[in-house]
Design a protein around this motif. Structure first.
Motif, PDB file in Angstrom:
ATOM      1  N   ASN A  63      34.587  43.288  41.803  1.00 41.02           N
ATOM      2  CA  ASN A  63      33.518  42.366  41.390  1.00 41.02           C
ATOM      3  C   ASN A  63      32.942  41.524  42.524  1.00 41.02           C
ATOM      4  OD1 ASN A  63      35.156  39.836  41.608  1.00 41.02           O
ATOM      5  ND2 ASN A  63      36.316  40.762  39.937  1.00 41.02           N
ATOM      6  N   GLN A  64      33.572  41.573  43.703  1.00 43.24           N
ATOM      7  CA  GLN A  64      33.054  40.908  44.905  1.00 43.24           C
ATOM      8  C   GLN A  64      33.060  39.382  44.833  1.00 43.24           C
ATOM      9  OE1 GLN A  64      31.860  43.096  47.718  1.00 43.24           O
ATOM     10  NE2 GLN A  64      33.289  44.177  46.415  1.00 43.24           N
ATOM     11  N   ILE A  65      33.969  38.815  44.020  1.00 42.25           N
ATOM     12  CA  ILE A  65      34.051  37.351  44.004  1.00 42.25           C
ATOM     13  C   ILE A  65      35.430  36.815  43.626  1.00 42.25           C
ATOM     14  CG2 ILE A  65      33.222  37.125  41.608  1.00 42.25           C
ATOM     15  CD1 ILE A  65      31.801  34.524  42.594  1.00 42.25           C
ATOM     16  N   GLU A  66      36.161  37.455  42.708  1.00 37.60           N
ATOM     17  CA  GLU A  66      37.333  36.795  42.139  1.00 37.60           C
ATOM     18  C   GLU A  66      38.382  37.785  41.653  1.00 37.60           C
ATOM     19  OE1 GLU A  66      35.556  34.678  38.906  1.00 37.60           O
ATOM     20  OE2 GLU A  66      35.354  36.453  37.646  1.00 37.60           O
ATOM     21  N   CYS A  67      39.541  37.226  41.351  1.00 39.26           N
ATOM     22  CA  CYS A  67      40.557  37.957  40.610  1.00 39.26           C
ATOM     23  C   CYS A  67      40.557  37.401  39.192  1.00 39.26           C
ATOM     24  CB  CYS A  67      41.932  37.768  41.248  1.00 39.26           C
ATOM     25  SG  CYS A  67      43.263  38.605  40.338  1.00 39.26           S
ATOM     26  N   LEU A  68      40.184  38.238  38.235  1.00 38.39           N
ATOM     27  CA  LEU A  68      40.142  37.848  36.828  1.00 38.39           C
ATOM     28  C   LEU A  68      41.279  38.526  36.083  1.00 38.39           C
ATOM     29  CD1 LEU A  68      38.785  36.651  34.264  1.00 38.39           C
ATOM     30  CD2 LEU A  68      37.368  38.707  34.195  1.00 38.39           C
ATOM     31  N   THR A 124      43.088  38.689  45.743  1.00 41.85           N
ATOM     32  CA  THR A 124      43.507  39.319  44.493  1.00 41.85           C
ATOM     33  C   THR A 124      44.993  39.639  44.490  1.00 41.85           C
ATOM     34  OG1 THR A 124      41.328  40.225  43.964  1.00 41.85           O
ATOM     35  CG2 THR A 124      43.241  41.388  43.072  1.00 41.85           C
ATOM     36  N   GLU A 125      45.483  40.208  45.576  1.00 46.91           N
ATOM     37  CA  GLU A 125      46.891  40.607  45.646  1.00 46.91           C
ATOM     38  C   GLU A 125      47.818  39.411  45.485  1.00 46.91           C
ATOM     39  OE1 GLU A 125      50.008  42.844  48.736  1.00 46.91           O
ATOM     40  OE2 GLU A 125      47.910  42.519  49.306  1.00 46.91           O
ATOM     41  N   PRO A 133      38.973  32.430  42.774  1.00 48.59           N
ATOM     42  CA  PRO A 133      38.192  33.097  43.818  1.00 48.59           C
ATOM     43  C   PRO A 133      39.079  33.948  44.720  1.00 48.59           C
ATOM     44  CG  PRO A 133      37.652  30.767  43.685  1.00 48.59           C
ATOM     45  CD  PRO A 133      38.864  30.968  42.830  1.00 48.59           C
ATOM     46  N   ASP A 134      38.596  35.120  45.060  1.00 49.78           N
ATOM     47  CA  ASP A 134      39.232  35.935  46.091  1.00 49.78           C
ATOM     48  C   ASP A 134      38.636  35.473  47.418  1.00 49.78           C
ATOM     49  OD1 ASP A 134      39.715  38.023  48.004  1.00 49.78           O
ATOM     50  OD2 ASP A 134      40.137  39.401  46.350  1.00 49.78           O
TER      51      ASP A 134
END
Length: 228
Positions: free
Chosen positions: A216-221, A187-188, A115-116
């Motif tokens: 995506n407004q939720i996570e870093c994939l 994310t960073e 999750p971001d």
């Protein structure tokens, strides 16, 4: 979760999904999958009564990532491994990264998301530093301390502190059973975490696909291919 579907095209063969619970990935037809989790289906249904019990997957392998049970699957045993929103729950994320690549074949894929915090109930929490995680790795930490869950409650469950008679220790234990978020990234910092793991653990991988939280407004994939 349309962005996740873009990463599925890199998956094929026989693999493992960790922590699918009630939302397993809908994978391409050329994929076969086993499910790994810390509890079986019946216990998961009990712990998460607000979720539709009919949707929970049958767990093929019950094991604890923090006890390094992933390694019991065997070195280079998987064509791919999926772990969506799992790594933030574990005590030792660096151990988890090490073990994901241990069980993945050369040329195989590690499909990982976290999750971001900017888009979750962790938004007010401090970011977890790599120095903190490296210290836990070097100490061989294999359990989440009370302080991690207290931090979660202070920011995501503030109401528990409004009752002077509240049993906070019971709240901590409840959060431990549910394995709430122990670590926090955006994310960073999650991308930096992976690069730091790459150097620390001498991993050899390239990134096939990446979807940031801003997109995506939720996570870093991140979808990674193990090179050696």
């Amino acid at each position: 979760m349309v962005h996740r579907e873009k990463g599925y095209k890199f998956l094929s063969g026989s693999g493992l999904e960790i922590g699918a619970l009630h939302e397993p990935c809908v994978l391409p037809e050329n994929c076969s999958v086993c499910y790994f989790d810390v509890v079986g289906r019946e216990e998961a249904v009990r712990l998460f009564p607000t979720l539709d019990s009919e949707l929970f997957v049958e767990v093929d392998v019950v094991g604890d990532i923090d006890k390094r049970d992933l390694r019991k699957l065997g070195e280079s045993s998987q064509d791919y491994v999926i772990a969506n929103h799992v790594i933030e729950h574990v005590a030792n994320p660096i151990f988890m990264i090490e073990d994901l690549f241990h069980i993945t074949k050369e040329g195989g894929v590690v499909y990982l998301s976290a999750p971001d915090k900017r888009y979750t109930y962790d938004r007010e929490r401090e970011l977890t530093t790599f120095e903190h995680l490296k210290s836990e790795y070097e100490e061989g930490v294999d359990y989440v301390t009370d302080e991690h869950y207290l931090d979660f409650l202070r920011h995501a469950g503030k109401h528990v502190f409004e009752d002077p008679n509240r049993d906070i220790q019971a709240d901590i234990e409840f959060n431990r059973q549910r394995r709430e978020h122990a670590h926090v990234w955006n994310t960073e910092t999650f991308l930096a975490f992976l690069e730091n793991c790459k150097a620390l653990l001498s991993l050899d991988f390239d990134i096939l696909y990446h979807s940031p939280g801003d997109e995506n407004q939720i996570e870093c994939l991140v979808v990674m291919r193990k090179l050696s």
